[in-house]
Scaffold this motif. Structure first.
Motif, short mmCIF file in Angstrom:
data_model
loop_
_atom_site.label_atom_id
_atom_site.label_comp_id
_atom_site.label_asym_id
_atom_site.label_seq_id
_atom_site.Cartn_x
_atom_site.Cartn_y
_atom_site.Cartn_z
N THR A 45 35.96 -4.08 -20.60
CA THR A 45 36.22 -4.06 -19.16
C THR A 45 36.55 -2.66 -18.69
O THR A 45 36.11 -2.23 -17.62
CB THR A 45 37.36 -5.03 -18.81
OG1 THR A 45 36.99 -6.34 -19.25
CG2 THR A 45 37.59 -5.08 -17.31
N LEU A 46 37.32 -1.92 -19.47
CA LEU A 46 37.69 -0.56 -19.08
C LEU A 46 36.51 0.41 -19.15
O LEU A 46 36.41 1.32 -18.33
CB LEU A 46 38.85 -0.05 -19.94
CG LEU A 46 40.19 -0.74 -19.70
CD1 LEU A 46 41.21 -0.23 -20.69
CD2 LEU A 46 40.65 -0.54 -18.27
N ILE A 47 35.64 0.22 -20.13
CA ILE A 47 34.47 1.10 -20.25
C ILE A 47 33.51 0.86 -19.08
O ILE A 47 33.09 1.80 -18.43
CB ILE A 47 33.75 0.88 -21.60
CG1 ILE A 47 34.62 1.41 -22.73
CG2 ILE A 47 32.39 1.56 -21.62
CD1 ILE A 47 34.09 1.10 -24.11
N PHE A 48 33.18 -0.40 -18.88
CA PHE A 48 32.30 -0.76 -17.77
C PHE A 48 32.55 -2.23 -17.49
O PHE A 48 32.60 -3.03 -18.40
CB PHE A 48 30.83 -0.48 -18.12
CG PHE A 48 29.91 -0.58 -16.94
CD1 PHE A 48 30.00 0.33 -15.91
CD2 PHE A 48 28.96 -1.58 -16.87
CE1 PHE A 48 29.14 0.26 -14.82
CE2 PHE A 48 28.11 -1.67 -15.78
CZ PHE A 48 28.20 -0.74 -14.75
N PHE A 49 32.69 -2.59 -16.25
CA PHE A 49 33.19 -3.91 -15.86
C PHE A 49 32.25 -5.06 -16.25
O PHE A 49 32.71 -6.12 -16.68
CB PHE A 49 33.43 -3.91 -14.34
CG PHE A 49 34.33 -5.01 -13.88
CD1 PHE A 49 35.67 -5.00 -14.22
CD2 PHE A 49 33.85 -6.05 -13.10
CE1 PHE A 49 36.52 -6.01 -13.79
CE2 PHE A 49 34.68 -7.06 -12.67
CZ PHE A 49 36.02 -7.03 -13.02
N ILE A 50 30.95 -4.87 -16.13
CA ILE A 50 29.98 -5.96 -16.36
C ILE A 50 30.02 -6.49 -17.80
O ILE A 50 30.03 -7.71 -17.99
CB ILE A 50 28.56 -5.51 -15.96
CG1 ILE A 50 28.52 -5.11 -14.48
CG2 ILE A 50 27.53 -6.61 -16.25
CD1 ILE A 50 28.89 -6.20 -13.51
N PRO A 51 30.04 -5.65 -18.84
CA PRO A 51 30.15 -6.20 -20.19
C PRO A 51 31.42 -7.01 -20.40
O PRO A 51 31.42 -8.00 -21.14
CB PRO A 51 30.13 -4.97 -21.10
CG PRO A 51 29.46 -3.93 -20.30
CD PRO A 51 29.83 -4.20 -18.88
N GLY A 52 32.51 -6.62 -19.76
CA GLY A 52 33.76 -7.38 -19.85
C GLY A 52 33.62 -8.76 -19.24
O GLY A 52 34.11 -9.75 -19.78
N ILE A 53 32.91 -8.83 -18.12
CA ILE A 53 32.68 -10.14 -17.47
C ILE A 53 31.81 -11.02 -18.36
O ILE A 53 32.11 -12.20 -18.57
CB ILE A 53 32.01 -9.96 -16.10
CG1 ILE A 53 32.96 -9.29 -15.12
CG2 ILE A 53 31.53 -11.30 -15.54
CD1 ILE A 53 32.34 -8.92 -13.79
N ILE A 54 30.74 -10.45 -18.91
CA ILE A 54 29.83 -11.23 -19.77
C ILE A 54 30.58 -11.74 -21.00
O ILE A 54 30.46 -12.92 -21.36
CB ILE A 54 28.61 -10.39 -20.16
CG1 ILE A 54 27.76 -10.09 -18.93
CG2 ILE A 54 27.79 -11.09 -21.24
CD1 ILE A 54 26.69 -9.05 -19.14
N HIS A 55 31.35 -10.88 -21.63
CA HIS A 55 32.10 -11.28 -22.83
C HIS A 55 33.11 -12.37 -22.48
O HIS A 55 33.27 -13.34 -23.22
CB HIS A 55 32.78 -10.07 -23.44
CG HIS A 55 33.59 -10.38 -24.64
ND1 HIS A 55 34.95 -10.49 -24.62
CD2 HIS A 55 33.21 -10.65 -25.92
CE1 HIS A 55 35.38 -10.79 -25.82
NE2 HIS A 55 34.36 -10.89 -26.64
#
Length: 61
Positions: A45-55
């Protein structure tokens, strides 16, 4: 007619999915606790929001 536990389970999943979209680490923490999965999601989430949402959605659903 659905049993109350089935309805509650579906409501919890829906609520966690909504939380996962807006605050992914919170949804993962509510589902898994403060484990490695939470920390991975926080980094994503801190690196880039979209991968955090998918995970988070993968963990919650």
């Amino acid at each position: 007619m659905a049993t109350p536990t089935t309805s509650t389970g579906a409501s919890n999943k829906l609520l966690l999915a909504i939380i996962a979209i807006f605050l992914p680490p919170l949804a993962v923490a509510l589902k898994e606790g403060l484990t490695g999965t939470f920390w991975l999601n926080l980094v994503l989430t801190l690196i880039f929001f979209i991968p955090g949402i998918i995970h988070a959605l993968l963990v919650v659903l």
